[in-house]
Write a protein that holds these residues in place. Structure first.
Motif, PDB file in Angstrom:
ATOM      1  N   MET A   1       0.863  -1.179   0.000  1.00 57.27           N
ATOM      2  CA  MET A   1       0.000   0.000   0.000  1.00 57.27           C
ATOM      3  C   MET A   1       0.903   1.233   0.000  1.00 57.27           C
ATOM      4  SD  MET A   1      -2.537   1.249   3.067  1.00 57.27           S
ATOM      5  CE  MET A   1      -3.495   2.763   2.951  1.00 57.27           C
ATOM      6  N   VAL A   2       0.871   1.993  -1.086  1.00 55.89           N
ATOM      7  CA  VAL A   2       1.677   3.212  -1.203  1.00 55.89           C
ATOM      8  C   VAL A   2       0.739   4.407  -1.055  1.00 55.89           C
ATOM      9  CG1 VAL A   2       3.170   4.584  -2.706  1.00 55.89           C
ATOM     10  CG2 VAL A   2       3.390   2.085  -2.652  1.00 55.89           C
ATOM     11  N   THR A   3       0.973   5.222  -0.033  1.00 60.27           N
ATOM     12  CA  THR A   3       0.031   6.286   0.336  1.00 60.27           C
ATOM     13  C   THR A   3       0.417   7.662  -0.189  1.00 60.27           C
ATOM     14  OG1 THR A   3       1.174   6.868   2.387  1.00 60.27           O
ATOM     15  CG2 THR A   3      -0.390   5.027   2.478  1.00 60.27           C
ATOM     16  N   ASN A   4       1.669   7.839  -0.619  1.00 65.24           N
ATOM     17  CA  ASN A   4       2.155   9.176  -0.978  1.00 65.24           C
ATOM     18  C   ASN A   4       1.977  10.168   0.173  1.00 65.24           C
ATOM     19  OD1 ASN A   4       3.159   9.171  -3.871  1.00 65.24           O
ATOM     20  ND2 ASN A   4       1.169   8.177  -4.116  1.00 65.24           N
ATOM     21  N   GLY A   5       2.039   9.644   1.399  1.00 66.41           N
ATOM     22  CA  GLY A   5       2.106  10.507   2.572  1.00 66.41           C
ATOM     23  C   GLY A   5       0.842  10.678   3.367  1.00 66.41           C
ATOM     24  N   ASP A   6      -0.348  10.414   2.755  1.00 63.09           N
ATOM     25  CA  ASP A   6      -1.579  10.609   3.516  1.00 63.09           C
ATOM     26  C   ASP A   6      -2.696   9.720   2.981  1.00 63.09           C
ATOM     27  OD1 ASP A   6      -2.296  11.911   1.160  1.00 63.09           O
ATOM     28  OD2 ASP A   6      -2.079  13.905   1.990  1.00 63.09           O
ATOM     29  N   VAL A   7      -3.750   9.584   3.800  1.00 62.81           N
ATOM     30  CA  VAL A   7      -4.902   8.762   3.449  1.00 62.81           C
ATOM     31  C   VAL A   7      -6.172   9.512   3.834  1.00 62.81           C
ATOM     32  CG1 VAL A   7      -3.739   6.531   3.632  1.00 62.81           C
ATOM     33  CG2 VAL A   7      -4.740   7.576   5.687  1.00 62.81           C
ATOM     34  N   TYR A   8      -7.291   8.980   3.389  1.00 68.89           N
ATOM     35  CA  TYR A   8      -8.605   9.569   3.700  1.00 68.89           C
ATOM     36  C   TYR A   8      -9.327   8.634   4.659  1.00 68.89           C
ATOM     37  CZ  TYR A   8     -12.601  12.618   2.602  1.00 68.89           C
ATOM     38  OH  TYR A   8     -13.636  13.542   2.661  1.00 68.89           O
ATOM     39  N   ILE A   9      -9.815   9.170   5.788  1.00 67.72           N
ATOM     40  CA  ILE A   9     -10.408   8.344   6.840  1.00 67.72           C
ATOM     41  C   ILE A   9     -11.760   8.901   7.255  1.00 67.72           C
ATOM     42  CG2 ILE A   9      -8.126   7.683   7.685  1.00 67.72           C
ATOM     43  CD1 ILE A   9      -8.595   9.623  10.054  1.00 67.72           C
ATOM     44  N   HIS A  10     -12.606   8.027   7.774  1.00 71.73           N
ATOM     45  CA  HIS A  10     -13.888   8.473   8.324  1.00 71.73           C
ATOM     46  C   HIS A  10     -13.649   9.347   9.552  1.00 71.73           C
ATOM     47  CE1 HIS A  10     -17.830   8.108  10.404  1.00 71.73           C
ATOM     48  NE2 HIS A  10     -18.287   8.138   9.161  1.00 71.73           N
ATOM     49  N   ASN A  11     -14.510  10.324   9.755  1.00 68.51           N
ATOM     50  CA  ASN A  11     -14.293  11.297  10.846  1.00 68.51           C
ATOM     51  C   ASN A  11     -14.276  10.656  12.224  1.00 68.51           C
ATOM     52  OD1 ASN A  11     -17.232  11.324  11.825  1.00 68.51           O
ATOM     53  ND2 ASN A  11     -17.491  12.003   9.726  1.00 68.51           N
ATOM     54  N   SER A  12     -14.895   9.477  12.386  1.00 65.51           N
ATOM     55  CA  SER A  12     -14.908   8.833  13.705  1.00 65.51           C
ATOM     56  C   SER A  12     -13.544   8.274  14.089  1.00 65.51           C
ATOM     57  CB  SER A  12     -15.943   7.704  13.728  1.00 65.51           C
ATOM     58  OG  SER A  12     -15.642   6.716  12.763  1.00 65.51           O
ATOM     59  N   PHE A  13     -12.584   8.227  13.140  1.00 60.57           N
ATOM     60  CA  PHE A  13     -11.250   7.688  13.430  1.00 60.57           C
ATOM     61  C   PHE A  13     -10.196   8.778  13.532  1.00 60.57           C
ATOM     62  CE2 PHE A  13     -13.587   4.215  11.472  1.00 60.57           C
ATOM     63  CZ  PHE A  13     -13.370   3.197  12.394  1.00 60.57           C
ATOM     64  N   GLU A  14     -10.642  10.014  13.680  1.00 56.26           N
ATOM     65  CA  GLU A  14      -9.714  11.137  13.787  1.00 56.26           C
ATOM     66  C   GLU A  14      -8.681  10.905  14.883  1.00 56.26           C
ATOM     67  OE1 GLU A  14      -9.781  15.827  15.266  1.00 56.26           O
ATOM     68  OE2 GLU A  14     -11.619  14.608  15.245  1.00 56.26           O
ATOM     69  N   GLY A  15      -9.118  10.447  16.055  1.00 56.33           N
ATOM     70  CA  GLY A  15      -8.217  10.265  17.184  1.00 56.33           C
ATOM     71  C   GLY A  15      -7.199   9.168  17.000  1.00 56.33           C
ATOM     72  N   ALA A  16      -7.462   8.236  16.099  1.00 60.66           N
ATOM     73  CA  ALA A  16      -6.541   7.112  15.879  1.00 60.66           C
ATOM     74  C   ALA A  16      -5.438   7.459  14.886  1.00 60.66           C
ATOM     75  CB  ALA A  16      -7.318   5.890  15.385  1.00 60.66           C
ATOM     76  N   PHE A  17      -5.528   8.616  14.257  1.00 60.46           N
ATOM     77  CA  PHE A  17      -4.549   9.038  13.256  1.00 60.46           C
ATOM     78  C   PHE A  17      -3.999  10.406  13.646  1.00 60.46           C
ATOM     79  CE2 PHE A  17      -6.971   5.844  11.139  1.00 60.46           C
ATOM     80  CZ  PHE A  17      -6.152   5.285  10.160  1.00 60.46           C
ATOM     81  N   PRO A  18      -2.888  10.456  14.393  1.00 63.96           N
ATOM     82  CA  PRO A  18      -2.313  11.739  14.814  1.00 63.96           C
ATOM     83  C   PRO A  18      -2.015  12.638  13.613  1.00 63.96           C
ATOM     84  CG  PRO A  18      -1.256   9.927  15.970  1.00 63.96           C
ATOM     85  CD  PRO A  18      -2.112   9.309  14.906  1.00 63.96           C
ATOM     86  N   GLY A  19      -2.358  13.923  13.783  1.00 67.80           N
ATOM     87  CA  GLY A  19      -2.101  14.887  12.724  1.00 67.80           C
ATOM     88  C   GLY A  19      -3.192  14.987  11.682  1.00 67.80           C
ATOM     89  N   SER A  20      -4.293  14.241  11.855  1.00 72.11           N
ATOM     90  CA  SER A  20      -5.377  14.286  10.873  1.00 72.11           C
ATOM     91  C   SER A  20      -6.106  15.627  10.940  1.00 72.11           C
ATOM     92  CB  SER A  20      -6.350  13.134  11.103  1.00 72.11           C
ATOM     93  OG  SER A  20      -6.942  13.219  12.384  1.00 72.11           O
ATOM     94  N   PHE A  21      -6.733  16.003   9.830  1.00 70.82           N
ATOM     95  CA  PHE A  21      -7.453  17.279   9.782  1.00 70.82           C
ATOM     96  C   PHE A  21      -8.665  17.129   8.870  1.00 70.82           C
ATOM     97  CE2 PHE A  21      -4.170  17.276   6.542  1.00 70.82           C
ATOM     98  CZ  PHE A  21      -4.818  17.741   5.405  1.00 70.82           C
ATOM     99  N   GLN A  22      -9.674  17.944   9.153  1.00 74.39           N
ATOM    100  CA  GLN A  22     -10.930  17.855   8.423  1.00 74.39           C
ATOM    101  C   GLN A  22     -10.726  18.268   6.963  1.00 74.39           C
ATOM    102  OE1 GLN A  22     -14.127  19.998  10.247  1.00 74.39           O
ATOM    103  NE2 GLN A  22     -15.694  18.705   9.327  1.00 74.39           N
TER     104      GLN A  22
END
Length: 302
Positions: free
Chosen positions: A204-225
């Motif tokens: 899995m090559v992400t190029n630095g970031d991924v898109y996540i459901h808003n309920s998992f914000e806390g599980a991914f440090p540095g995430s933003f809306q």
């Protein structure tokens, strides 16, 4: 005349101090008396609990049946071929000749234990890799043996959501369906997913970031809306594994550890709705399942 009130005040203060100390003492005693003993977790699994047997199946010497001796344990298998499994009775496919170290790890409330055995496969049988899903995902043994996929942002409905359980409309994103390039710059369209036939490796090559459901914000440090959900920093997940399980006319695709495909909803298993040499449609759940959602993705081979 002055001394009497002073004496009375001192008596009252001492009385109050005594009452406070008494209440505190009673509270502490109550807490102590109500304190429960630590629950006993029990004994860890014994060496005997971790014993397993194996034998080739009637259909092929390269397909091995494994049986754990204690069905009351949680039985986790490492088949030594890059794949893992769970259950008391499982099987593994070994298309290539060689010696494979198989490890069973058993768990209970008291801990875990493991045992390993070597499984020797005498002859290569590449026909075991001639599977329609394997061929479509990787290009097959007669092709390149690996293939890279990406979310087809140009396709209407490349990303969407519908009810779980499904309605009479079927496996479609009836609640919301993305139009072409509806989610630019959120970390979804530049991710790449490569399936290798050799050892069923997955990158899995992400190029630095991924898109996540808003309920998992806390599980991914540095995430933003971003565009309704969250974009999160996330490293490439390389040398993981993939597997396809076919059952009752349906096939599910699973990737290992921290890897996933497309928009993250807390799961790593995907139902294959359609697949060809160049396109793939997936449906997957939301964790927790109580959310009542199915997510949908359309991918294209690179």
């Amino acid at each position: 005349m002055v001394s009497k009130p002073r004496i009375l005040i001192e008596i009252r203060l001492n009385t109050m101090k005594y009452l406070v100390l008494s209440v505190l003492s009673i509270g502490i005693l109550s807490l102590t008396s109500c304190k429960k003993e630590n629950p006993q977790l029990g004994d860890a699994p014994s060496d005997e609990d971790a014993v397993f047997t194996y034998a080739p199946t009637d259909s092929s010497d390269n397909i091995i049946d494994f049986s754990a001796t204690n069905p009351d344990m949680v039985n986790i298998w490492d088949f030594g071929n890059g794949l893992k499994g769970e259950g008391t009775n499982v099987h593994a496919i070994y298309p290539n000749a060689g010696t494979y170290t198989v490890t069973l790890t058993v768990f209970n409330k008291g801990g875990s234990n493991s045992s390993s055995q070597e499984v020797v496969i005498d002859q290569t049988d590449l026909s075991l890799l001639d599977n329609p899903y394997y061929n479509a995902l990787t290009g097959g043994a007669n092709g390149p043996g690996f293939k890279t996929w990406y979310i087809d942002s140009s396709e209407t409905g490349h990303f969407g959501v519908g009810p779980d359980p499904i309605s009479p409309l079927g496996n479609v994103p009836e609640w919301w369906s993305a139009g072409p390039n509806d989610k630019p710059g959120c970390g979804l369209y530049d991710d790449r997913y490569t399936f290798h036939l050799n050892a069923f490796k997955f990158d899995m090559v992400t190029n630095g970031d991924v898109y996540i459901h808003n309920s998992f914000e806390g599980a991914f440090p540095g995430s933003f809306q971003n565009l309704g959900d969250f974009t999160a920093p996330f490293d490439d997940q390389l040398n993981e594994q993939w597997s396809v399980v076919e059952e009752d006319g349906e096939a599910t695709l699973t990737v290992s550890n921290n890897s996933f495909i497309g928009f993250y909803s807390g799961v790593r298993t995907y139902k294959i709705l359609e697949i060809s040499d160049s396109t793939m449609s997936l449906q997957y759940d939301h964790e927790p399942a109580s959310e009542g959602l199915h997510w949908y993705l359309k991918l294209r081979a690179q």
